[in-house]
Scaffold this motif. Sequence first.
Motif, PDB file in Angstrom:
ATOM      1  N   PHE A   1       1.862 -22.355 -11.704  1.00  4.94           N
ATOM      2  CA  PHE A   1       3.150 -22.478 -12.378  1.00  4.94           C
ATOM      3  C   PHE A   1       3.795 -23.718 -11.806  1.00  4.94           C
TER       4      PHE A   1
ATOM      5  N   ALA B   1      -0.245 -19.558  -8.405  1.00  2.00           N
ATOM      6  CA  ALA B   1       0.044 -18.121  -8.216  1.00  2.00           C
ATOM      7  C   ALA B   1      -1.257 -17.403  -7.889  1.00  2.00           C
TER       8      ALA B   1
ATOM      9  N   PRO C   1       1.191  -8.147  -0.605  1.00  2.13           N
ATOM     10  CA  PRO C   1       2.646  -8.265  -0.525  1.00  2.13           C
ATOM     11  C   PRO C   1       3.233  -8.861  -1.797  1.00  2.13           C
ATOM     12  N   SER C   2       4.544  -8.715  -1.924  1.00  5.00           N
ATOM     13  CA  SER C   2       5.246  -9.237  -3.094  1.00  5.00           C
ATOM     14  C   SER C   2       4.976 -10.735  -3.254  1.00  5.00           C
ATOM     15  N   GLY C   3       4.657 -11.143  -4.475  1.00  5.16           N
ATOM     16  CA  GLY C   3       4.465 -12.562  -4.763  1.00  5.16           C
ATOM     17  C   GLY C   3       3.065 -13.077  -4.471  1.00  5.16           C
ATOM     18  N   CYS C   4       2.119 -12.189  -4.115  1.00 11.48           N
ATOM     19  CA  CYS C   4       0.773 -12.675  -3.738  1.00 11.48           C
ATOM     20  C   CYS C   4      -0.107 -12.932  -4.962  1.00 11.48           C
ATOM     21  N   GLY C   5       0.372 -12.561  -6.157  1.00  8.69           N
ATOM     22  CA  GLY C   5      -0.396 -12.890  -7.365  1.00  8.69           C
ATOM     23  C   GLY C   5      -1.055 -11.704  -8.045  1.00  8.69           C
ATOM     24  N   LYS C   6      -0.663 -10.496  -7.691  1.00  5.79           N
ATOM     25  CA  LYS C   6      -1.308  -9.299  -8.273  1.00  5.79           C
ATOM     26  C   LYS C   6      -1.045  -9.211  -9.787  1.00  5.79           C
ATOM     27  N   SER C   7       0.233  -9.333 -10.158  1.00  5.50           N
ATOM     28  CA  SER C   7       0.563  -9.177 -11.585  1.00  5.50           C
ATOM     29  C   SER C   7       0.003 -10.343 -12.396  1.00  5.50           C
ATOM     30  N   THR C   8       0.003 -11.533 -11.805  1.00  4.30           N
ATOM     31  CA  THR C   8      -0.575 -12.685 -12.520  1.00  4.30           C
ATOM     32  C   THR C   8      -2.062 -12.423 -12.782  1.00  4.30           C
TER      33      THR C   8
ATOM     34  N   ARG D   1      -2.324 -10.146 -15.650  1.00  2.00           N
ATOM     35  CA  ARG D   1      -1.978 -10.825 -16.908  1.00  2.00           C
ATOM     36  C   ARG D   1      -3.092 -11.773 -17.345  1.00  2.00           C
TER      37      ARG D   1
ATOM     38  N   GLU E   1       1.909  -1.165 -10.962  1.00  2.57           N
ATOM     39  CA  GLU E   1       2.905  -0.366 -10.233  1.00  2.57           C
ATOM     40  C   GLU E   1       3.455   0.755 -11.120  1.00  2.57           C
TER      41      GLU E   1
ATOM     42  N   HIS F   1       1.793  -2.248  -4.123  1.00  2.00           N
ATOM     43  CA  HIS F   1       1.964  -2.807  -2.783  1.00  2.00           C
ATOM     44  C   HIS F   1       2.092  -1.663  -1.780  1.00  2.00           C
TER      45      HIS F   1
HETATM   46  P1  ATP Z   1       5.276  -8.372  -6.922  1.00  2.00           P
HETATM   47  O1  ATP Z   1       4.553  -7.370  -6.077  1.00  2.00           O
HETATM   48  O2  ATP Z   1       6.597  -8.772  -6.341  1.00  2.00           O
HETATM   49  O3  ATP Z   1       5.367  -7.976  -8.371  1.00  2.00           O
HETATM   50  P2  ATP Z   1       2.956 -10.075  -7.376  1.00  2.00           P
HETATM   51  O4  ATP Z   1       1.981  -9.998  -6.270  1.00  2.00           O
HETATM   52  O5  ATP Z   1       2.653  -9.275  -8.613  1.00  2.00           O
HETATM   53  O6  ATP Z   1       4.421  -9.755  -6.861  1.00  2.00           O
HETATM   54  P3  ATP Z   1       3.112 -12.333  -9.171  1.00  2.00           P
HETATM   55  O7  ATP Z   1       4.142 -11.700 -10.058  1.00  2.00           O
HETATM   56  O8  ATP Z   1       1.739 -12.422  -9.684  1.00  2.00           O
HETATM   57  O9  ATP Z   1       3.096 -11.622  -7.743  1.00  2.00           O
HETATM   58  O10 ATP Z   1       3.631 -13.782  -8.783  1.00  2.00           O
HETATM   59  C1  ATP Z   1       2.874 -14.668  -7.954  1.00  2.00           C
HETATM   60  C2  ATP Z   1       3.652 -15.949  -7.771  1.00  2.00           C
HETATM   61  O11 ATP Z   1       3.737 -16.660  -9.007  1.00  2.00           O
HETATM   62  C3  ATP Z   1       5.084 -15.743  -7.315  1.00  2.00           C
HETATM   63  O12 ATP Z   1       5.421 -16.762  -6.413  1.00  2.00           O
HETATM   64  C4  ATP Z   1       5.888 -15.862  -8.590  1.00  2.00           C
HETATM   65  O13 ATP Z   1       7.182 -16.331  -8.324  1.00  2.00           O
HETATM   66  C5  ATP Z   1       5.077 -16.877  -9.371  1.00  2.00           C
HETATM   67  N1  ATP Z   1       5.178 -16.649 -10.828  1.00  2.00           N
HETATM   68  C6  ATP Z   1       4.714 -15.602 -11.511  1.00  2.00           C
HETATM   69  N2  ATP Z   1       4.950 -15.730 -12.830  1.00  2.00           N
HETATM   70  C7  ATP Z   1       5.602 -16.920 -12.988  1.00  2.00           C
HETATM   71  C8  ATP Z   1       6.110 -17.640 -14.114  1.00  2.00           C
HETATM   72  N3  ATP Z   1       5.987 -17.155 -15.357  1.00  2.00           N
HETATM   73  N4  ATP Z   1       6.698 -18.816 -13.876  1.00  2.00           N
HETATM   74  C9  ATP Z   1       6.810 -19.319 -12.639  1.00  2.00           C
HETATM   75  N5  ATP Z   1       6.347 -18.710 -11.541  1.00  2.00           N
HETATM   76  C10 ATP Z   1       5.744 -17.519 -11.700  1.00  2.00           C
END
Ligand code: ATP
Length: 368
Positions: free
Chosen positions: A31, A36, A55-62, A65, A177, A210
């Motif tokens: 991004f 991510a 942990p939060s923000g490590c890229g799981k949801s990405t 997706r 989650e 998480h």
């Molecule tokens: P959480 O447990 O908090 O949901 P996560 O592990 O699922 O976090 P992601 O949502 O995959 O993490 O995000 C990974 C990184 O990519 C984060 O730094 C987030 O800010 C960034 N990110 C995710 N989607 C976007 C987007 N559409 N635009 C910009 N940055 C993004």
Amino acid sequence: MKQMEMLSPARLCNAQSVVPMLQIKNAERRFAATPAVQGLSLDVAGGGVTCLLGPSGCGKSTTLRLIAGIEKLDQGEIRIDGQVVSDASFTTPPERRPVGMVFQDLALFPHMTIAQNIAFGIPKAKRAEVQVGQLLDRVGLTGYGQKYPHMLSGGEQQRIALIRALAAQPKIMMLDEPFSSLDQRLRAEMREFTLDLLRESGTTAILVTHDPDEAMMMADRIAVMDRGRILQEGTPQNLYHRPAALPVAQLLADLNMLQGNVRDGHVETKLGMIPAHGVAEGSNITCAIRPEHLRPCRCRPQTGNAQVLRVHSLGRESVIELGLAGHAHRLRCNAPGSSDLVPGETVGLSFDPAHVMMFAENSGLRLS
Ligand code: ATP
């Protein structure tokens, strides 16, 4: 002429069964300039539950997706059941992928009845063979078809979201989650319920969480993620007992950590000398002991003396916090049942050195 190798039916079957249901090769998603997900590779066999834990923000949801096709790959490749669905130049749209998704915010349509909500998830070609009434019976919600989502409890809505996603008979079911908005009792119930449904249908599931307890409870395999990468992948037991690096060990459960230097085959720590077999002399290391492996006792101290700071009696177990002279961090012990230790008293601490995990202080990699 070179003879082509013929596969017997049995070998053919074996060869087919080893093709993973999901293959992610060297995936990258940025991004702006920030990745991510980067260099992420993962094979998931058919059936069973794989957890993405981190942990939060490590890229799981990405990652989810990307598998669903909601995000595009900047690099790498994703295959589902052997078919390429994404690479850097091409993305099969989500509706043409054999995947289902359940999120924390269930996304049931508020203006549709429960029956309409479920039917909406079923592709036209499969609608004739799926009986909404039977699905509702299966999840203990007989007669709920004409109700609206707001008339259902959180747990009931969760069950509807699950069967709606499963009704489309996806090859891969992704759960992001899905239980985090439920209270503790309902969460435990829904975890069991979800596992039963997934096993019954034989669906391959990827669960994002998480919560390490949730991952340990539900997963056949766990992939621990950090900063867009997979640190380690394996069975819950393997990761818990044989973490490859300190962040993996820390993510899975609480740890007591003590630093020390290896001399004459031992590490000198505030808990005494600990044997460090196979670790190079002079190494600076972090010794990690799980709370259940540290035992406070009133008997003659075998190791360091510690002061009891707090005792939390939870009924089935007690959590005891201890202070160790010269050690900045509190230690934690988990003892079965109720503890009669009293804050302020001094106790000895014992542990089996076989339960001490040792990590290099600079790299965090496991040494012994
Ligand atoms: P959480 O447990 O908090 O949901 P996560 O592990 O699922 O976090 P992601 O949502 O995959 O993490 O995000 C990974 C990184 O990519 C984060 O730094 C987030 O800010 C960034 N990110 C995710 N989607 C976007 C987007 N559409 N635009 C910009 N940055 C993004």
